[in-house]
Scaffold this motif. Structure first.
Motif, PDB file in Angstrom:
ATOM      1  N   PHE A 212       0.770  -1.283   0.014  1.00  0.00           N
ATOM      2  CA  PHE A 212       0.041  -0.022   0.066  1.00  0.00           C
ATOM      3  C   PHE A 212       0.897   1.317   0.076  1.00  0.00           C
ATOM      4  O   PHE A 212       0.542   2.222  -0.835  1.00  0.00           O
ATOM      5  CB  PHE A 212      -0.955  -0.019   1.126  1.00  0.00           C
ATOM      6  N   ILE A 213       1.820   1.159   0.813  1.00  0.00           N
ATOM      7  CA  ILE A 213       2.727   2.425   0.869  1.00  0.00           C
ATOM      8  C   ILE A 213       3.496   2.693  -0.267  1.00  0.00           C
ATOM      9  O   ILE A 213       3.730   3.618  -0.801  1.00  0.00           O
ATOM     10  CB  ILE A 213       3.722   2.305   2.296  1.00  0.00           C
ATOM     11  N   ALA A 214       4.027   1.496  -0.814  1.00  0.00           N
ATOM     12  CA  ALA A 214       4.819   1.750  -2.206  1.00  0.00           C
ATOM     13  C   ALA A 214       3.718   2.310  -3.021  1.00  0.00           C
ATOM     14  O   ALA A 214       4.303   3.067  -4.080  1.00  0.00           O
ATOM     15  CB  ALA A 214       5.145   0.216  -2.580  1.00  0.00           C
ATOM     16  N   ALA A 215       2.314   1.822  -3.135  1.00  0.00           N
ATOM     17  CA  ALA A 215       1.685   2.519  -4.315  1.00  0.00           C
ATOM     18  C   ALA A 215       1.277   3.602  -3.782  1.00  0.00           C
ATOM     19  O   ALA A 215       1.090   4.680  -4.797  1.00  0.00           O
ATOM     20  CB  ALA A 215       0.428   1.709  -4.458  1.00  0.00           C
ATOM     21  N   ILE A 216       1.120   4.435  -2.794  1.00  0.00           N
ATOM     22  CA  ILE A 216       0.509   5.809  -2.304  1.00  0.00           C
ATOM     23  C   ILE A 216       1.679   6.735  -2.252  1.00  0.00           C
ATOM     24  O   ILE A 216       1.502   7.890  -2.511  1.00  0.00           O
ATOM     25  CB  ILE A 216      -0.289   5.518  -1.092  1.00  0.00           C
ATOM     26  N   LYS A 217       2.773   6.209  -2.071  1.00  0.00           N
ATOM     27  CA  LYS A 217       4.028   7.075  -1.646  1.00  0.00           C
ATOM     28  C   LYS A 217       4.311   8.046  -2.788  1.00  0.00           C
ATOM     29  O   LYS A 217       4.250   9.198  -2.628  1.00  0.00           O
ATOM     30  CB  LYS A 217       5.346   6.422  -1.412  1.00  0.00           C
TER      31      LYS A 217
ATOM     32  N   ILE B 122       2.604   9.591  -4.885  1.00  0.00           N
ATOM     33  CA  ILE B 122       1.201  10.544  -4.936  1.00  0.00           C
ATOM     34  C   ILE B 122       1.494  11.666  -3.814  1.00  0.00           C
ATOM     35  O   ILE B 122       0.706  12.618  -3.869  1.00  0.00           O
ATOM     36  CB  ILE B 122      -0.123   9.784  -4.887  1.00  0.00           C
ATOM     37  N   HIS B 123       2.335  11.528  -2.765  1.00  0.00           N
ATOM     38  CA  HIS B 123       2.536  12.685  -1.815  1.00  0.00           C
ATOM     39  C   HIS B 123       1.400  12.961  -1.035  1.00  0.00           C
ATOM     40  O   HIS B 123       1.003  14.156  -0.774  1.00  0.00           O
ATOM     41  CB  HIS B 123       3.103  13.801  -2.554  1.00  0.00           C
ATOM     42  N   VAL B 124       0.744  12.086  -0.380  1.00  0.00           N
ATOM     43  CA  VAL B 124      -0.525  12.389   0.168  1.00  0.00           C
ATOM     44  C   VAL B 124      -0.057  12.749   1.656  1.00  0.00           C
ATOM     45  O   VAL B 124       0.606  11.862   2.264  1.00  0.00           O
ATOM     46  CB  VAL B 124      -1.515  11.120   0.319  1.00  0.00           C
ATOM     47  N   PRO B 125      -0.587  13.909   2.322  1.00  0.00           N
ATOM     48  CA  PRO B 125      -0.176  14.022   3.778  1.00  0.00           C
ATOM     49  C   PRO B 125      -0.804  12.739   4.796  1.00  0.00           C
ATOM     50  O   PRO B 125      -1.805  12.222   4.406  1.00  0.00           O
ATOM     51  CB  PRO B 125      -0.605  15.257   4.159  1.00  0.00           C
ATOM     52  N   LEU B 126       0.093  12.459   5.784  1.00  0.00           N
ATOM     53  CA  LEU B 126      -0.317  11.381   6.333  1.00  0.00           C
ATOM     54  C   LEU B 126      -1.623  11.482   7.250  1.00  0.00           C
ATOM     55  O   LEU B 126      -2.478  10.520   7.135  1.00  0.00           O
ATOM     56  CB  LEU B 126       0.827  11.035   7.355  1.00  0.00           C
ATOM     57  N   ASP B 127      -1.992  12.677   7.528  1.00  0.00           N
ATOM     58  CA  ASP B 127      -3.293  12.740   8.379  1.00  0.00           C
ATOM     59  C   ASP B 127      -4.287  12.569   7.411  1.00  0.00           C
ATOM     60  O   ASP B 127      -5.455  11.730   7.720  1.00  0.00           O
ATOM     61  CB  ASP B 127      -3.606  14.319   8.698  1.00  0.00           C
TER      62      ASP B 127
ATOM     63  N   LEU C  19      -4.268  10.840   4.764  1.00  0.00           N
ATOM     64  CA  LEU C  19      -4.339   9.258   4.468  1.00  0.00           C
ATOM     65  C   LEU C  19      -4.978   8.466   5.633  1.00  0.00           C
ATOM     66  O   LEU C  19      -5.797   7.759   5.249  1.00  0.00           O
ATOM     67  CB  LEU C  19      -2.789   9.069   4.212  1.00  0.00           C
ATOM     68  N   VAL C  20      -4.541   8.709   7.006  1.00  0.00           N
ATOM     69  CA  VAL C  20      -4.989   8.020   7.896  1.00  0.00           C
ATOM     70  C   VAL C  20      -6.719   7.888   8.108  1.00  0.00           C
ATOM     71  O   VAL C  20      -7.550   7.186   8.045  1.00  0.00           O
ATOM     72  CB  VAL C  20      -4.530   8.353   9.103  1.00  0.00           C
ATOM     73  N   ASP C  21      -7.110   9.387   7.640  1.00  0.00           N
ATOM     74  CA  ASP C  21      -8.866   9.704   7.455  1.00  0.00           C
ATOM     75  C   ASP C  21      -9.220   8.836   6.679  1.00  0.00           C
ATOM     76  O   ASP C  21     -10.353   8.256   6.718  1.00  0.00           O
ATOM     77  CB  ASP C  21      -8.874  11.211   7.552  1.00  0.00           C
ATOM     78  N   LEU C  22      -8.701   9.161   5.302  1.00  0.00           N
ATOM     79  CA  LEU C  22      -9.291   8.037   4.202  1.00  0.00           C
ATOM     80  C   LEU C  22      -9.323   6.843   4.641  1.00  0.00           C
ATOM     81  O   LEU C  22     -10.235   5.891   4.095  1.00  0.00           O
ATOM     82  CB  LEU C  22      -8.318   8.497   2.994  1.00  0.00           C
ATOM     83  N   VAL C  23      -8.077   6.282   5.009  1.00  0.00           N
ATOM     84  CA  VAL C  23      -8.328   4.705   5.300  1.00  0.00           C
ATOM     85  C   VAL C  23      -9.180   4.305   6.335  1.00  0.00           C
ATOM     86  O   VAL C  23      -9.969   3.268   6.000  1.00  0.00           O
ATOM     87  CB  VAL C  23      -6.676   4.528   5.741  1.00  0.00           C
ATOM     88  N   THR C  24      -9.354   5.182   7.272  1.00  0.00           N
ATOM     89  CA  THR C  24     -10.301   4.913   8.535  1.00  0.00           C
ATOM     90  C   THR C  24     -11.813   5.013   7.630  1.00  0.00           C
ATOM     91  O   THR C  24     -12.528   3.882   7.827  1.00  0.00           O
ATOM     92  CB  THR C  24     -10.377   5.904   9.406  1.00  0.00           C
ATOM     93  N   GLU C  25     -12.133   6.038   7.026  1.00  0.00           N
ATOM     94  CA  GLU C  25     -13.465   5.903   6.318  1.00  0.00           C
ATOM     95  C   GLU C  25     -13.509   4.904   5.369  1.00  0.00           C
ATOM     96  O   GLU C  25     -14.731   4.041   5.498  1.00  0.00           O
ATOM     97  CB  GLU C  25     -13.559   7.355   5.560  1.00  0.00           C
ATOM     98  N   LYS C  26     -12.686   4.583   4.558  1.00  0.00           N
ATOM     99  CA  LYS C  26     -13.009   3.257   3.602  1.00  0.00           C
ATOM    100  C   LYS C  26     -12.911   1.942   4.268  1.00  0.00           C
ATOM    101  O   LYS C  26     -13.688   1.119   3.779  1.00  0.00           O
ATOM    102  CB  LYS C  26     -11.790   3.498   2.370  1.00  0.00           C
ATOM    103  N   TYR C  27     -12.050   1.855   5.108  1.00  0.00           N
ATOM    104  CA  TYR C  27     -11.945   0.631   5.942  1.00  0.00           C
ATOM    105  C   TYR C  27     -13.377   0.392   6.445  1.00  0.00           C
ATOM    106  O   TYR C  27     -13.977  -0.806   6.360  1.00  0.00           O
ATOM    107  CB  TYR C  27     -10.775   0.373   6.832  1.00  0.00           C
ATOM    108  N   THR C  28     -13.742   1.563   7.350  1.00  0.00           N
ATOM    109  CA  THR C  28     -15.121   1.137   8.048  1.00  0.00           C
ATOM    110  C   THR C  28     -16.212   0.805   6.979  1.00  0.00           C
ATOM    111  O   THR C  28     -16.918   0.079   7.224  1.00  0.00           O
ATOM    112  CB  THR C  28     -15.385   2.361   8.769  1.00  0.00           C
ATOM    113  N   GLN C  29     -16.286   1.542   6.069  1.00  0.00           N
ATOM    114  CA  GLN C  29     -17.293   1.390   4.793  1.00  0.00           C
ATOM    115  C   GLN C  29     -17.337  -0.100   4.262  1.00  0.00           C
ATOM    116  O   GLN C  29     -18.085  -0.868   4.244  1.00  0.00           O
ATOM    117  CB  GLN C  29     -16.942   2.350   3.690  1.00  0.00           C
ATOM    118  N   ALA C  30     -15.913  -0.454   3.962  1.00  0.00           N
ATOM    119  CA  ALA C  30     -16.024  -1.929   3.347  1.00  0.00           C
ATOM    120  C   ALA C  30     -16.191  -2.902   4.435  1.00  0.00           C
ATOM    121  O   ALA C  30     -16.961  -3.863   4.037  1.00  0.00           O
ATOM    122  CB  ALA C  30     -14.348  -2.065   2.964  1.00  0.00           C
TER     123      ALA C  30
END
Lengths: 229, 277, 130
Positions: C96-101, C103-108, C110-121
């Motif tokens: 995941f990190i290798a793929a997202i890195k 794109i230079h997404v700020p960590l905050d 990214l964490v929000d996005l992961v939380t949201e998507k993971y909960t939804q999934a």
């Protein structure tokens, strides 16, 4: 082990085999791949002494083929090697009559698996079912080596699936299988060893898992490198 | 040996339907011939007697009585025999070629049987010879039966009774089918077998070398033919009756056996080393 | 048992990977008997030699064990099982990190996005199960 040593074959002035060498081991599935006319079928015919060679030598477990060898090495050609007016039962009878290595139990098991009944006439079978009976007539012999010429060509997908599942079963286990094909996708997962033939010679010879492990290439990737220039 | 016998029975079974059809056609046609011939004859005699107002005795002064020999020269009788003979000659080729050119390549199976391949040659040869003898035997059984029917159909005074032996010896072709001496039998059927053996070898030449094989086979056939004739060719140079018939027979017998053995040996070689599916 | 094999990775490693996943989520339980090499080959439609190689690999790395002539079993060694779980998580995270890195997404974010998507999934999956 089947050892094919530097065999050549001419039809008139046309050279079909130009010094073909390869081996096929017991307990392994070896696949001869090549476009039509590359000499695959001729190579199988030559192993079975069904066509004379111009030069070269073929050994089976270190010995030349004799009439007794036909008890321990079976060839399944791409058309059924039995009379079409026979019923399946008559065909099995014929085999039992001549081969001491005929295993009726296994023949019945295969018939069951393929859901075919012995009263059916070969001539009335579909292409896929004919291929299955052809396979059954070879597999029901207690042989060490099994040669198959294009067992998947021209038959429907469900028959292909049934036939591939035979390959992963105890019916094939511990035997040496030498199979020709020009279409790899059905059996890519099944093959131990790949021999790529082009224009009568071996252009590449490799172990499929080793190729995936060491070079991360699929069989098709290698074929592309070899055949598409 | 066991495999040879199995193969013979297998080869016979492959032709049995047509073979039985040949026997049925022959039987039906020949009986029909007896029927129509005798009826026609009786009708002709009656007509002649009425028109010419002959007495029966006068009639037989000018015309011969009908015998079974008249029946044997009719088309009803001869054509099925010729037809059967032609079918067997044709089948002598077809017995090989059907294995290559059938819907399924049965030759693969035959060549892959765990038995000496020359057994294929012998089994096909035996099958043809047995079928020839079978047809000849059938004919031999049919003649007295047909002759009996013939006698039933015509009144005594219109026919002349003949024994089966007389019928056969008075007919040119029947006396070839049923020679009256053992030596004659050996000559006719021996020559027939020899021709069949050489023919099979020629077919195997063709199956091994294709077009070139036809040439090789043709030369082989011509060679054996000349060899068989050589004693007579040489004698015409020396003097026409240099050897007694029995001596000629002995020489021909010897040549026939030598040629057969050689032809079988060549076939054995071709089947094992040169044949191609 | 069903694996979609890709054609470029060694099949035996794909089989091993599959076993690890099944063990990590306890579909395969510690001490559970596993199919014979022949059965596995037949179920997965692979060459028996490949199944053999996969079992050998798993045996060597302690994922399975065999006692005498008995069928092989899933390891009961908790340490190994924990390691598998960790290894799988590490592997997936690294991917995941290798793929997202790039794109230079700020960590905050990214964490929000992961939380949201993971909960939804996870929720979707529960819904699916209902």
């Amino acid at each position: 082990m089947i050892e094919v040593k530097n065999i050549t074959k001419k039809f008139g002035n046309k050279k079909i085999l130009k010094g073909l060498s390869f081996t096929a081991k017991k307990g392994e599935i070896t696949c001869l791949i090549g476009i039509n006319g590359a000499g695959k079928t001729t190579a199988l015919n030559a192993i079975m002494n069904l066509t004379p060679l111009t030069s070269g030598e073929i050994l089976i477990d270190g010995k030349k083929l004799t009439k007794e060898s036909y008890q321990t090495i079976a060839f399944i050609p791409d058309t059924i090697a039995m009379l079409s007016q026979m019923t399946i039962r008559q065909a099995m009878h014929f085999m039992k009559d001549f081969y001491t290595t005929w295993n009726q139990e296994r023949a019945n098991e295969l018939l069951n698996f393929f859901q075919l009944t012995e009263t059916q006439k070969i001539a009335t079978l579909s292409k896929g079912n004919t291929a299955k009976i052809n396979l059954m007539l070879g597999l029901a012999l207690d042989v060490d080596y099994l040669l198959m010429d294009e067992p998947f060509s021209g038959i429907d997908i469900f028959s292909r699936e049934q036939i591939t599942s035979v390959f992963t079963s105890h019916l094939i286990e511990d035997r040496g299988v030498l199979i020709t094909t020009h279409e790899i996708s059905d059996i890519e997962h099944l093959i131990d060893k790949v021999i790529l033939i082009d224009d009568g010679i071996v252009v590449k010879d490799f172990n499929a898992e080793d190729m995936r492990e060491q070079e991360e290439k699929s069989i098709l990737d290698v074929m592309r490198e070899v055949y598409v220039k | 040996m066991k495999n040879y016998l199995k193969l013979v029975s297998f080869e016979l079974s492959r032709f049995i339907k047509i073979y039985i059809a040949l026997i049925v056609v022959t039987t039906v046609s020949q009986f029909a011939g007896v029927f129509s011939q005798s009826r026609n004859y009786a009708a002709t005699v009656n007509q002649t007697l009425q028109q010419e107002s002959f007495s029966l005795n006068d009639y037989f002064v000018s015309y011969p009585p009908l015998t079974f020999i008249n029946v044997t020269v009719s088309g009803w009788f001869i054509i099925p025999i010729i037809f059967s003979a032609a079918a067997l000659v044709f089948y002598s080729f077809f017995i090989w070629y059907r294995d290559w050119f059938g819907k399924n390549a049965f030759i693969y199976r035959l060549l892959m049987l765990p038995t000496n391949r020359i057994n294929l040659f012998f089994s096909k040869l035996t099958a043809i010879l047995l079928m020839v003898l079978g047809l000849v035997a059938t004919q031999l059984i049919l003649i007295p039966l047909e002759s009996a029917l013939f006698n039933q159909l015509l009144p005594d005074y219109l026919r002349y009774n003949l024994s089966t032996q007389t019928i056969i010896s008075s007919s040119e072709y029947l006396s070839v089918l049923f020679p009256d001496s053992f030596i004659q039998f050996l000559i006719y059927y021996g020559l027939g077998s020899l021709v069949l053996i050489v023919l099979f070898t020629i077919i195997l030449f063709e199956r091994s070398f294709h077009l070139k094989g036809i040439v090789f086979g043709g030369l082989f056939g011509a060679g054996t033919f000349i060899l068989m004739l050589s004693p007579f060719i040489i004698q015409t140079k020396l003097s026409p009756y240099y050897l007694y018939p029995i001596e000629n027979f002995a020489i021909e017998l010897f040549l026939g056996i030598v040629i057969s053995i050689f032809s079988i040996w060549v076939s054995h070689y071709l089947l094992n080393k040169k044949i191609t599916v | 048992m069903n694996i979609q094999f890709n054609k470029r990775d060694p099949i035996y490693l794909q089989v091993v990977q599959y076993f690890k996943q099944e063990m990590a989520i306890a579909h395969l339980k510690p001490g559970q008997e596993i199919p014979s090499r022949r059965d596995l080959a037949n179920q997965l439609k692979i060459n028996p030699n490949t199944a053999q190689k996969a079992y050998k690999e798993m045996e060597n790395s302690g994922l399975i064990y065999t006692e005498g002539n008995l069928p092989s079993r899933i390891t009961e060694d908790n340490h190994v099982l924990k390691n598998i779980r960790k290894e799988l998580i590490d592997e997936a995270t690294d991917h995941f990190i290798a793929a997202i890195k790039p794109i230079h997404v700020p960590l905050d974010e990214l964490v929000d996005l992961v939380t949201e998507k993971y909960t939804q999934a996870s929720k979707d999956k529960e819904d699916l199960h209902d």
